[in-house]
Design an enzyme around this catalytic site. Structure first.
Site, mmCIF file in Angstrom:
data_model
loop_
_atom_site.group_PDB
_atom_site.id
_atom_site.type_symbol
_atom_site.label_atom_id
_atom_site.label_comp_id
_atom_site.label_asym_id
_atom_site.label_seq_id
_atom_site.Cartn_x
_atom_site.Cartn_y
_atom_site.Cartn_z
ATOM 1 N N HIS A 160 4.715 -4.810 -10.825
ATOM 2 C CA HIS A 160 3.512 -4.770 -9.990
ATOM 3 C C HIS A 160 2.455 -5.722 -10.526
ATOM 4 C CE1 HIS A 160 5.247 -0.999 -8.415
ATOM 5 N NE2 HIS A 160 4.521 -1.267 -7.343
ATOM 6 N N LYS A 164 -2.754 -2.974 -11.425
ATOM 7 C CA LYS A 164 -2.254 -1.605 -11.227
ATOM 8 C C LYS A 164 -2.438 -0.793 -12.510
ATOM 9 C CE LYS A 164 1.683 1.060 -9.553
ATOM 10 N NZ LYS A 164 0.870 1.898 -8.661
HETATM 11 P P1 NAD Z 1 -8.223 -0.162 -5.392
HETATM 12 O O1 NAD Z 1 -8.748 0.025 -6.785
HETATM 13 O O2 NAD Z 1 -8.166 -1.528 -4.815
HETATM 14 O O3 NAD Z 1 -9.099 0.759 -4.386
HETATM 15 C C1 NAD Z 1 -9.502 2.072 -4.694
HETATM 16 C C2 NAD Z 1 -10.439 2.568 -3.602
HETATM 17 O O4 NAD Z 1 -10.728 3.950 -3.861
HETATM 18 C C3 NAD Z 1 -11.795 1.838 -3.576
HETATM 19 O O5 NAD Z 1 -12.200 1.672 -2.232
HETATM 20 C C4 NAD Z 1 -12.733 2.834 -4.243
HETATM 21 O O6 NAD Z 1 -14.088 2.740 -3.833
HETATM 22 C C5 NAD Z 1 -12.131 4.138 -3.729
HETATM 23 N N1 NAD Z 1 -12.563 5.300 -4.493
HETATM 24 C C6 NAD Z 1 -12.605 5.469 -5.844
HETATM 25 N N2 NAD Z 1 -13.137 6.679 -6.153
HETATM 26 C C7 NAD Z 1 -13.390 7.296 -4.960
HETATM 27 C C8 NAD Z 1 -13.931 8.556 -4.597
HETATM 28 N N3 NAD Z 1 -14.333 9.456 -5.525
HETATM 29 N N4 NAD Z 1 -14.039 8.867 -3.280
HETATM 30 C C9 NAD Z 1 -13.679 7.965 -2.320
HETATM 31 N N5 NAD Z 1 -13.173 6.748 -2.602
HETATM 32 C C10 NAD Z 1 -13.032 6.421 -3.907
HETATM 33 O O7 NAD Z 1 -6.784 0.523 -5.393
HETATM 34 P P2 NAD Z 1 -5.535 0.214 -4.417
HETATM 35 O O8 NAD Z 1 -4.725 -0.904 -4.960
HETATM 36 O O9 NAD Z 1 -6.005 0.176 -3.003
HETATM 37 O O10 NAD Z 1 -4.651 1.541 -4.655
HETATM 38 C C11 NAD Z 1 -5.162 2.828 -4.386
HETATM 39 C C12 NAD Z 1 -4.077 3.867 -4.689
HETATM 40 O O11 NAD Z 1 -2.992 3.698 -3.783
HETATM 41 C C13 NAD Z 1 -3.479 3.749 -6.098
HETATM 42 O O12 NAD Z 1 -3.216 5.029 -6.583
HETATM 43 C C14 NAD Z 1 -2.184 2.983 -5.846
HETATM 44 O O13 NAD Z 1 -1.217 3.188 -6.841
HETATM 45 C C15 NAD Z 1 -1.785 3.594 -4.530
HETATM 46 N N6 NAD Z 1 -0.821 2.817 -3.716
HETATM 47 C C16 NAD Z 1 0.040 3.549 -2.999
HETATM 48 C C17 NAD Z 1 0.945 2.928 -2.172
HETATM 49 C C18 NAD Z 1 1.877 3.768 -1.336
HETATM 50 O O14 NAD Z 1 2.649 3.221 -0.532
HETATM 51 N N7 NAD Z 1 1.825 5.106 -1.481
HETATM 52 C C19 NAD Z 1 0.980 1.522 -2.093
HETATM 53 C C20 NAD Z 1 0.064 0.801 -2.846
HETATM 54 C C21 NAD Z 1 -0.847 1.460 -3.651
#
Ligand code: NAD
Length: 270
Positions: A160, A164
C-alpha cells in the site's frame, strides 16, 4: 429505475482520500450527497466540497457533532475514517437507525468487538475491509486452498501507499483468516527475520509501504515443485469507492438490522 428519487448519502471522512473518491464517483442521476463530515480540527470544516475541489457541490463539510442533524435526512451513511473516530461516531449512527457502509480498517480486537456490539441487530450495515469486487473474489478463492496437499505453504503479501497507517492491511487480515480456516493453520508470522525456519501449519504475512500504491494483495501457495499465485491489484481508489456505492444501493433495500459483508452484497454467500 426511472422515476426513483436519488439515494441520499451522508459521507463521513468526506475530506479524506476514500470519502472524496466516493463523493466524486457516486453517479449524480442516482445519488445525492446530503452530508459531508470530517474531523472537527480539519481545515476543511466550513468549506464547501466545491471550494475544496472535491466535487462541484455547494455542500459544506461539517464536524462529527453534525451527524445527529444530518442522518435523519440521509438514506445511507458511508464512513471511511479511523478506528478511534468510528468508536466515537458509531453510537450516533446506530441511534439514527440509518443503514451504514463501514470501510474503516485497523481496529484493535477490542475496538472490533465494540463496533460489532454497537451495530449488530441495531441497523443494517455492510462492513468490509475491502469493497472492491476483485478483492472479494480473492477472499472467496482463499477457501479453495483447502484442496492443496499439506506440503504446500501459503503466504500473503500486501502493498500500500506510504500514507497507510495500519499494517497488515484489513484486507490481508481477512485473507489470512480465510486461508487459516481453509488450511487449519494455528499461527501466523508477520514478516520474517533472524533464524526462523518456516514451520508446517504456519501462515506468513508480509507488508510493503511505499509511494502512491493504492493496494495490491497476493496469496502465494508454494508447493515443493510449483507455485500458485492469486493476485488482486486495485488500479485506483475508484475500485473501493464503486464497491462501496454498490453496497450503499444494496443496503438501502430494506435489509434486516445486522452486519453484512461485501460477499453478501455480491451474492457469494449462500
Ligand atoms: P484519510 O486519512 O485520507 O481520511 C480520513 C478522513 O476521516 C478525513 O476526512 C478525516 O477528517 C476524517 N475523520 C477523522 N476523524 C474523524 C472523526 N472523529 N469524525 C469524522 N471524520 C473523521 O484516510 P483514507 O485513506 O480515506 O482511509 C480511511 C479509512 O478507510 C482507513 O481506515 C483505510 O484503511 C480505509 N480504507 C478502506 C477501504 C475499503 O475498501 N474498506 C479502502 C481504502 C481505505
Amino acid at each position: 429505475m426511472p422515476g426513483t428519487s436519488p439515494l441520499r448519502l451522508c459521507v463521513v471522512g468526506a475530506s479524506g482520500r476514500m470519502g472524496g473518491t466516493i463523493i466524486r464517483e457516486a453517479p449524480a442521476d442516482r445519488f445525492v450527497i446530503t452530508g459531508a463530515v470530517a474531523a472537527a480540527d480539519e481545515p476543511a470544516i466550513g468549506k464547501t466540497l466545491k471550494e475544496l475541489d472535491i466535487a462541484d457541490i455547494d455542500l459544506k463539510v461539517t464536524p462529527p457533532a453534525s451527524l445527529r442533524d444530518l442522518l435523519p435526512s440521509a438514506d445511507v451513511c458511508l464512513s471511511f475514517t479511523s478506528p478511534a473516530a468510528e468508536v466515537e461516531n458509531l453510537p450516533s449512527v446506530a441511534a439514527s437507525g440509518r443503514p451504514l457502509i463501514l470501510g474503516t480498517t485497523g481496529f484493535s480486537e477490542a475496538q472490533h468487538a465494540y463496533v460489532l456490539e454497537t451495530l449488530n441487530a441495531k441497523i443494517p450495515c455492510v462492513m468490509a475491509s475491502n469493497f472492491s469486487i476483485g478483492a472479494n473474489m480473492l477472499f472467496a478463492m482463499a477457501s479453495t486452498l483447502k484442496s492443496l496437499p499439506a506440503d504446500f505453504d501459503i503466504s500473503v503479501l500486501e502493498m500500500h501507499h506510504s500514507g497507510k497507517a495500519d499494517a497488515p492491511s484489513g484486507t490481508a487480515k481477512t485473507i489470512a483468516e480465510a486461508v487459516s480456516k481453509a488450511r487449519g493453520y494455528s499461527s501466523t508470522v508477520y514478516g520474517r527475520s533472524g533464524m526462523s525456519k518456516r514451520a508446517r501449519g504456519e501462515l506468513e504475512v508480509a507488508s510493503f509501504r511505499g509511494g502512491g500504491m493504492p493496494g495490491e494483495h497476493a496469496i502465494y501457495a508454494f508447493g515443493p515443485n510449483e507455485m500458485l499465485k492469486f493476485e488482486h491489484l486495485a488500479f485506483s481508489r475508484s475500485a473501493f469507492a464503486q464497491g462501496a456505492i454498490l453496497a450503499a444501493a444494496w443496503i438501502a433495500q430494506n435489509r434486516e438490522p445486522r452486519v453484512f459483508s461485501m460477499l453478501d452484497v455480491l451474492g457469494f454467500n449462500p
